[in-house]
Motif scaffolding. Structure first.
Motif, PDB file in Angstrom:
ATOM      1  N   SER A  61       0.823  -1.217   0.000  1.00 21.21           N
ATOM      2  CA  SER A  61       0.000   0.000   0.000  1.00 21.21           C
ATOM      3  C   SER A  61       0.852   1.260   0.000  1.00 21.21           C
ATOM      4  O   SER A  61       0.381   2.344  -0.351  1.00 21.21           O
ATOM      5  CB  SER A  61      -0.948   0.006   1.206  1.00 21.21           C
ATOM      6  N   ALA A  62       2.133   1.129   0.387  1.00 20.29           N
ATOM      7  CA  ALA A  62       3.051   2.273   0.300  1.00 20.29           C
ATOM      8  C   ALA A  62       3.491   2.497  -1.143  1.00 20.29           C
ATOM      9  O   ALA A  62       3.998   3.571  -1.474  1.00 20.29           O
ATOM     10  CB  ALA A  62       4.272   2.018   1.175  1.00 20.29           C
ATOM     11  N   LEU A  63       3.270   1.480  -1.996  1.00 16.89           N
ATOM     12  CA  LEU A  63       3.680   1.577  -3.391  1.00 16.89           C
ATOM     13  C   LEU A  63       2.528   1.922  -4.328  1.00 16.89           C
ATOM     14  O   LEU A  63       2.720   2.648  -5.314  1.00 16.89           O
ATOM     15  CB  LEU A  63       4.317   0.254  -3.841  1.00 16.89           C
ATOM     16  N   MET A  64       1.333   1.380  -4.046  1.00 22.89           N
ATOM     17  CA  MET A  64       0.208   1.574  -4.971  1.00 22.89           C
ATOM     18  C   MET A  64      -1.096   1.168  -4.305  1.00 22.89           C
ATOM     19  O   MET A  64      -1.101   0.633  -3.197  1.00 22.89           O
ATOM     20  CB  MET A  64       0.412   0.742  -6.244  1.00 22.89           C
ATOM     21  N   THR A  65      -2.195   1.390  -5.016  1.00 22.80           N
ATOM     22  CA  THR A  65      -3.513   1.042  -4.488  1.00 22.80           C
ATOM     23  C   THR A  65      -3.959  -0.319  -5.024  1.00 22.80           C
ATOM     24  O   THR A  65      -3.562  -0.733  -6.111  1.00 22.80           O
ATOM     25  CB  THR A  65      -4.570   2.093  -4.888  1.00 22.80           C
ATOM     26  N   PHE A  66      -4.783  -0.998  -4.246  1.00 27.27           N
ATOM     27  CA  PHE A  66      -5.384  -2.266  -4.638  1.00 27.27           C
ATOM     28  C   PHE A  66      -6.571  -2.487  -3.714  1.00 27.27           C
ATOM     29  O   PHE A  66      -6.762  -1.761  -2.732  1.00 27.27           O
ATOM     30  CB  PHE A  66      -4.368  -3.416  -4.525  1.00 27.27           C
ATOM     31  N   VAL A  70       1.965 -17.934  -2.628  1.00 27.57           N
ATOM     32  CA  VAL A  70       1.506 -16.953  -3.618  1.00 27.57           C
ATOM     33  C   VAL A  70       0.790 -15.828  -2.889  1.00 27.57           C
ATOM     34  O   VAL A  70      -0.210 -16.055  -2.202  1.00 27.57           O
ATOM     35  CB  VAL A  70       0.570 -17.587  -4.659  1.00 27.57           C
ATOM     36  N   LEU A  71       1.324 -14.615  -3.030  1.00 31.70           N
ATOM     37  CA  LEU A  71       0.741 -13.433  -2.409  1.00 31.70           C
ATOM     38  C   LEU A  71       0.070 -12.628  -3.513  1.00 31.70           C
ATOM     39  O   LEU A  71       0.732 -12.070  -4.389  1.00 31.70           O
ATOM     40  CB  LEU A  71       1.816 -12.593  -1.708  1.00 31.70           C
ATOM     41  N   SER A  72      -1.253 -12.575  -3.487  1.00 34.19           N
ATOM     42  CA  SER A  72      -2.016 -11.952  -4.563  1.00 34.19           C
ATOM     43  C   SER A  72      -2.491 -10.560  -4.195  1.00 34.19           C
ATOM     44  O   SER A  72      -3.007 -10.336  -3.089  1.00 34.19           O
ATOM     45  CB  SER A  72      -3.236 -12.807  -4.924  1.00 34.19           C
ATOM     46  N   LEU A  73      -2.329  -9.649  -5.146  1.00 34.10           N
ATOM     47  CA  LEU A  73      -2.923  -8.314  -5.064  1.00 34.10           C
ATOM     48  C   LEU A  73      -4.055  -8.269  -6.083  1.00 34.10           C
ATOM     49  O   LEU A  73      -3.855  -8.614  -7.256  1.00 34.10           O
ATOM     50  CB  LEU A  73      -1.895  -7.229  -5.398  1.00 34.10           C
ATOM     51  N   MET A  74      -5.238  -7.862  -5.637  1.00 36.91           N
ATOM     52  CA  MET A  74      -6.411  -7.884  -6.502  1.00 36.91           C
ATOM     53  C   MET A  74      -7.013  -6.491  -6.668  1.00 36.91           C
ATOM     54  O   MET A  74      -7.046  -5.716  -5.705  1.00 36.91           O
ATOM     55  CB  MET A  74      -7.475  -8.821  -5.928  1.00 36.91           C
TER      56      MET A  74
END
Length: 267
Positions: free
Chosen positions: A35-40, A137-141
């Protein structure tokens, strides 16, 4: 969205001393780093070992979404998931779902009846091998309203991969033991676990090994051409096997095939 370096360094500071953390703390740390890098919109972390039921290590879903994204997924649909197959390969690194999906995945019955219900625009995963058999596996959605990850964002995720891999390998190093414990709690030995739920389906439906291999690839979203290339047989032979299986099972569509598959997973 700009990178919040102050927030990033604040999150990283406690990790330097190597103090062991539980699942919730590791997952939360990963979420805060990203979340420090981008939104999801969502984060979910699964550990995979062969065809065994994946371990749910962390997620940010509410109770309703947890049923769809986690509980239902663990019940059997994971066996058709491109992320699952990439984890088993394994394919370490950062991957978009569409990079890993078979050629007909987005028109497959699995996609139409299960995956589309998630309402996702895109899913990106960090694939981290932690042992000879286990991949996390760490998923960002992102939902449709948020949109897909742009090229610059994806490039940034790839740069962050070494940091994420180090976090996972340090704090989730004992997952083989946890898989063994999960099997023990189910009253099953490691030896018996080599016969996964999907194999039981094909045996119960009286399919040959070749028929089972083809139909499983059909359900994953492979075209006849793709199946032929993977199995080293002609497209025509694939189509003949598919027709024979449909006739043997008394069905006429992939919708019926998926329904039969899910219905028989627990038997």
């Amino acid at each position: 969205m700009g990178i919040d370096l102050e927030k990033l360094f604040e999150i990283l500071a406690p990790l330097i001393n190597g103090t062991p953390m539980n699942d919730e703390a590791v997952g939360s740390t990963f979420r805060r780093l990203m979340s420090a890098l981008m939104t999801f919109d969502y984060v979910v972390v699964f550990a995979y070992r062969g065809k065994e039921r994946p371990l749910d290590l962390y997620s940010t879903f509410d109770a309703k979404d947890h049923v769809l994204f986690v509980s239902l997924y663990q019940a059997g649909p994971y066996l058709l998931d491109p992320f699952y197959h990439a984890a088993c390969a394994p394919k370490p690194g950062v991957w978009r779902m569409r990079e890993l999906a078979p050629d007909r995945f987005f028109s497959s019955e699995y996609y139409r009846t299960y995956y589309v219900r998630t309402g996702l625009a895109e899913e990106v995963g960090f694939f981290v091998t932690v042992s000879e058999q286990v991949t996390v596996v760490l998923s960002l959605m992102r939902r449709e309203a948020t949109g897909v990850f742009g090229p610059a964002e994806f490039a940034l995720l790839k740069k962050a991969e070494p940091m994420v891999a180090a976090l996972v390998r340090h704090h989730w190093a004992d997952l083989d033991r946890r898989f063994d414990a999960a099997l023990a709690n189910m009253g099953r030995s490691r030896r018996k676990a080599v016969h996964p739920p999907a194999d039981g389906v094909w045996q119960h439906l009286n399919l040959t090994e070749r028929e089972a291999a083809i139909i499983e690839l059909v359900l994953q979203g492979h075209s006849s051409e793709s199946i032929g290339l993977k199995l080293g047989i002609s497209t025509g032979t694939v189509k003949v096997h598919r027709r024979n299986v449909y006739r043997k099972l008394g069905i006429s569509s992939q919708t019926q095939l998926l329904s039969l598959y899910i219905k028989n997973l627990g038997q």
